[in-house]
Design an enzyme around this catalytic site. Structure first.
Site, mmCIF file in Angstrom:
data_model
loop_
_atom_site.group_PDB
_atom_site.id
_atom_site.type_symbol
_atom_site.label_atom_id
_atom_site.label_comp_id
_atom_site.label_asym_id
_atom_site.label_seq_id
_atom_site.Cartn_x
_atom_site.Cartn_y
_atom_site.Cartn_z
ATOM 1 N N ASP A 15 0.999 -1.271 0.107
ATOM 2 C CA ASP A 15 0.204 -0.052 -0.182
ATOM 3 C C ASP A 15 0.899 1.375 -0.104
ATOM 4 O O ASP A 15 2.017 1.315 0.479
ATOM 5 C CB ASP A 15 -0.874 0.043 1.228
ATOM 6 N N HIS A 32 3.033 3.992 -8.912
ATOM 7 C CA HIS A 32 2.900 2.649 -9.139
ATOM 8 C C HIS A 32 4.076 1.941 -9.949
ATOM 9 O O HIS A 32 4.394 0.876 -9.723
ATOM 10 C CB HIS A 32 1.333 2.584 -10.378
ATOM 11 N N LEU A 130 11.803 -20.351 -4.901
ATOM 12 C CA LEU A 130 10.572 -19.408 -4.205
ATOM 13 C C LEU A 130 9.339 -19.392 -5.151
ATOM 14 O O LEU A 130 9.259 -19.582 -6.210
ATOM 15 C CB LEU A 130 11.078 -18.106 -4.207
#
Ligand code: IPE
Ligand code: IPE
Ligand code: MG
Length: 231
Positions: A15, A32, A130
């Site tokens: 956020d 962004h 991962l």
């Protein structure tokens, strides 16, 4: 003193891209873009951390479609660019990527983007170091409802075990959820998986996360006392 905690699965509510940008006199789009760079850098750091097996990132919620059309378009454009140009590097680095969220025909993605997203889920790696879950058009409630409907359609009993096999695919329970930017809420992120997670809320915005800050988060997590209902 460090406790014997395991950090198998870490989740991030990414956020603050907008606030990061506006506080610098930049556009939300630039926020962004920086947020995406921070995400890619952090994935590299996590891939080198052998304790972490899965990392989940909240990229776009089912509610985020209600943002101004231009912002939604910008985010979808960045996503498409990432899928076309950058995801290959992750695969080459033995990082498997899964898209979690509603990718069905009725989802609001354009067809081209939807097929790019579906193709990611088809790509399985032999021994990934991962697994990265990207939560896109994702809502925790929506996920639980969709899983429950699937159980009913298959004529299966609604049990925790059956629901987990539908919901989580191969998710591990979340050990730690980190939300940047100061808000102390889940905003519909991985509701089921976070039942016993630890939470850390940071004041800094998502684009500012880096290896050093990740080390601080780990430090804090390994000092938590996790009891799981026991004494
Ligand atoms: C997170 O940053 C990115 C998405 C939700 C897509 P925000 O865009 O929510 O940034 P703020 O909260 O407005 O600062
Ligand atoms: C949560 O952030 C969703 C993502 C990070 C993708 P929001 O900015 O959408 O959440 P609210 O509106 O502050 O709850
Ligand atoms: Mg926000």
């Amino acid at each position: 003193m460090s406790k014997d905690n395991k950090l198998n699965h870490i989740g991030f509510i990414m956020d603050g891209n907008g606030r990061w940008a506006t506080s610098r006199g930049l556009t939300r789009t630039q926020g962004h873009k920086e947020g995406l760079k921070a995400l890619e850098n952090l994935i590299k750091v996590l891939a080198e951390d052998s304790s972490v097996k899965q990392a989940s990132f909240y990229c776009f919620s089912t509610e985020n479609w209600s943002r101004p059309a231009l912002e939604v378009k910008t985010i979808m454009g960045l996503l498409k660019d990432f899928l076309q140009n950058d995801i290959q590097k992750l695969w080459e680095n033995s990082i498997e990527v899964k898209i979690k969220g509603d990718l069905s025909e009725k989802s609001p993605f354009d067809n081209n983007l939807r097929s790019l997203l579906l193709a990611v889920n088809d790509k399985k790696l032999e021994e990934p170091k991962l697994i990265v879950n990207l939560c896109i058009n994702y809502g925790g409630r929506d996920e639980i409802i969709r899983a429950t409907k699937t159980l009913i359609a298959k004529g299966l009993e609604v049990t925790e075990e059956n629901l987990e096999s539908e919901i989580l695919q191969a998710d591990l329970p979340l050990d730690l959820v980190v939300r940047t930017s100061g808000e102390q809420r889940l905003s519909n992120f991985l509701l089921w998986q976070s039942a016993y997670a630890e939470f850390i809320f940071t004041d800094y915005h998502w684009p500012d996360i880096n290896a050093e800050k990740y080390a601080e988060l780990k430090d804090s997590f390994f000092n938590r006392d996790r009891r799981f209902g026991k004494v």
